[in-house]
Design a protein around this motif. Structure first.
Motif, mmCIF file in Angstrom:
data_model
loop_
_atom_site.group_PDB
_atom_site.id
_atom_site.type_symbol
_atom_site.label_atom_id
_atom_site.label_comp_id
_atom_site.label_asym_id
_atom_site.label_seq_id
_atom_site.Cartn_x
_atom_site.Cartn_y
_atom_site.Cartn_z
ATOM 1 N N VAL A 142 0.826 -1.207 0.000
ATOM 2 C CA VAL A 142 0.000 0.000 0.000
ATOM 3 C C VAL A 142 0.862 1.259 0.000
ATOM 4 O O VAL A 142 0.338 2.374 0.022
ATOM 5 C CB VAL A 142 -0.957 0.021 1.219
ATOM 6 N N SER A 143 2.167 1.064 -0.043
ATOM 7 C CA SER A 143 3.089 2.194 -0.087
ATOM 8 C C SER A 143 3.509 2.460 -1.534
ATOM 9 O O SER A 143 3.365 1.607 -2.409
ATOM 10 C CB SER A 143 4.337 1.892 0.755
ATOM 11 N N TYR A 144 4.036 3.639 -1.768
ATOM 12 C CA TYR A 144 4.572 3.947 -3.088
ATOM 13 C C TYR A 144 5.778 3.059 -3.376
ATOM 14 O O TYR A 144 6.632 2.830 -2.509
ATOM 15 C CB TYR A 144 5.022 5.405 -3.171
ATOM 16 N N GLU A 145 5.860 2.576 -4.608
ATOM 17 C CA GLU A 145 7.060 1.893 -5.057
ATOM 18 C C GLU A 145 8.171 2.936 -5.252
ATOM 19 O O GLU A 145 7.893 4.126 -5.461
ATOM 20 C CB GLU A 145 6.810 1.196 -6.400
ATOM 21 N N PRO A 146 9.437 2.522 -5.215
ATOM 22 C CA PRO A 146 10.512 3.443 -5.621
ATOM 23 C C PRO A 146 10.247 3.921 -7.046
ATOM 24 O O PRO A 146 9.605 3.226 -7.836
ATOM 25 C CB PRO A 146 11.768 2.577 -5.551
ATOM 26 N N ILE A 147 10.739 5.075 -7.402
ATOM 27 C CA ILE A 147 10.461 5.637 -8.719
ATOM 28 C C ILE A 147 10.929 4.709 -9.837
ATOM 29 O O ILE A 147 10.303 4.633 -10.904
ATOM 30 C CB ILE A 147 11.128 7.030 -8.867
ATOM 31 N N VAL A 148 12.002 3.931 -9.596
ATOM 32 C CA VAL A 148 12.484 3.011 -10.630
ATOM 33 C C VAL A 148 11.665 1.735 -10.684
ATOM 34 O O VAL A 148 11.756 0.967 -11.655
ATOM 35 C CB VAL A 148 13.972 2.657 -10.425
ATOM 36 N N GLY A 149 10.854 1.472 -9.640
ATOM 37 C CA GLY A 149 9.946 0.340 -9.680
ATOM 38 C C GLY A 149 10.355 -0.838 -8.813
ATOM 39 O O GLY A 149 11.402 -0.829 -8.153
#
Length: 474
Positions: A142-149
């Protein structure tokens, strides 16, 4: 390659090369056992592979007989030259008419659909993994993934490039919401309104519409239906004017279905490197090959980071999951910034599920069956097209993917006949959609990713007869 696969490949090559004709009987299982020294069970496994591909059929107490009809006598399209005349501006409305309803419509045979049938996909297994993933007690999903995924996903993708001349590492990859999102991110990062880009012709209509929405000028290059874009013409164009990027579908392109040779890919990368023009490579069909091994990508020949390799599992595993990626080479910082501005983060759940599926080794097993099924469908389509479509119809013979390009008599307009086909419960993609120029009116794209059954066969037959009937009135 297993022993049964080697025997199956040898027999398949003989069948395709015309050593056997439709209706011929193969040597008996016992004869092949004696000739090859393989066990009876191994020979039978080879027969099962050929049968699954639609090349042979078993007849009780008689043996195995050839069902494959060689398309060698079927005319093939040649080189497509872009015309100078601009196309109609209302094609966006027509595309919306064809693709406005994405979900399955009862009673409709949809040859225009750009993904394999759900019955060809491991839906039950994916559902199980989704349930298992949802039971994860951590709050990571439910958290944001790192920008690279997702790191697990990037590791699994990188593993699949390990045998390339220039493989990619997890750090070279950025996840996206499907291949189209990769392409959009690349174009937004590399171009500005008014820039010119190069594509093949005909070219996937989504690429054209995306480019137009960004205010880009699309230059369609002469393209051979079996070999791809004319590289000499690309070199001439790069000398004549400033080009912001080149877009290529290197393996089993949409809609022509061609696959560039390794030498052509190497040459194209060299051209782009010499002129310092980024090459955006869409390689989302590469895993659906019908030969003995996956064709290489342009990225595998990229020494200086000029290739932005875009792919996904949308055409092979889970279209609705929107799992894609891009390996942007020297343009990584630009891609990260653009993704941050427009997406912030990739979806956590579906990317985790696909990473898990790849990690367990199930993907390759699924792909083997998918390729067999699609190759079987291709043979069936080619047989019916040869039998029921107008004489002199030209059709491509792709060695992978699931798209067929059909060129009809110049007097037939597939855009005008679309409504007539729709009234018969049939959808297809008129060729006019795959260009910004005034051409391909007598062409259409057919997907052979549908389940092969009586409805599909009847619809393809009716479509051919519709085109034949149109010619009678001229």
């Amino acid at each position: 390659m297993n022993l049964y696969e080697k025997l199956a490949e040898e027999l398949e090559n003989q069948i395709r090369n015309g050593a056997y004709q439709i209706g011929d009987k193969l040597p008996s299982v016992r004869s092949l056992h004696q000739q090859t020294g393989l066990s009876i069970s191994t020979v039978l496994q080879s027969m099962y592979v050929l049968e699954a591909k639609g090349l042979i059929e078993a007849q009780p107490k008689r043996g195995y007989f050839i069902t494959y009809h060689s398309p060698k006598n079927q005319p093939r399209p040649g080189i497509y030259q872009p015309t100078e005349k601009a196309g109609r501006r209302d094609m966006e409305d027509f595309i919306q008419k064809v693709y406005g309803q994405i979900s399955a419509e009862p009673g409709l045979v949809n040859f225009a659909i750009g993904v394999p049938s759900a019955k060809m996909l491991p839906v039950a297994r994916l559902k199980k993994i989704v349930r298992e993933t949802m039971l994860d007690t951590s709050d990571a999903l439910v958290s944001y993934e790192p920008i690279v995924g997702n790191l697990k996903l990037r590791r699994q993708i990188a593993k699949r490039t390990s045998l390339w001349e220039h493989g990619v590492s997890p750090d070279d990859l950025i996840t996206t919401s499907g291949c189209m999102n990769s392409l959009a991110t690349a174009l937004m990062a590399l171009t500005k309104k008014g820039d010119s880009i190069i594509t093949e012709t005909p070219v996937y209509f989504g690429t054209l519409q995306l480019a137009r929405s960004l205010g880009l000028k699309v230059i369609e290059m002469p393209t051979h239906s079996e070999h791809g874009m004319d590289l000499e013409e690309i070199k001439k164009m790069l000398k004549q004017q400033q080009i912001a990027a080149i877009i290529v579908v290197s393996n089993f392109s949409n809609p022509l279905g061609y696959s560039m040779s390794s030498q052509s890919k190497r040459t194209l990368v060299r051209i782009c490197t010499n002129h310092q023009v980024p090459l955006i490579e869409e390689d989302l069909y590469g895993d659906v090959y019908f030969g003995s091994e996956r064709p290489l990508s342009c990225k595998s020949f990229d020494k200086e980071g000029m290739v932005l390799w875009c792919s996904s599992v949308s055409k092979t595993l889970a279209p609705g999951y929107r799992v894609g990626w891009i390996s942007p080479g020297k343009y990584k910082d630009k891609i990260i910034k653009t993704k941050l501005y427009h997406n912030v983060s990739s979806p956590s759940l579906t990317h985790e599920v696909v990473a898990h599926f790849l990690d367990k080794g199930r993907y390759d097993k699924h792909l083997r069956q998918l390729r067999i099924t699609l190759q079987h469908n291709l043979h069936k389509y080619l047989q019916l097209i040869q039998e029921y479509f107008p004489i002199h119809t030209k059709v491509t013979f792709p060695k992978g993917g699931f798209q067929l390009w059909v060129e009809l008599d110049p007097r037939i307009d597939t855009t005008l006949l679309y409504e007539a086909a729709l009234r018969m419960g049939i959808k297809y993609a008129p060729g006019r959609m795959f260009t910004l120029r005034d051409q391909y009116k007598n062409c259409l794209r057919l997907s052979f990713g549908l389940d092969w059954d009586e409805n599909t066969a009847n619809a393809l037959t009716k479509l051919g007869l519709l085109f034949q009937h149109q010619l009678v009135h001229y």
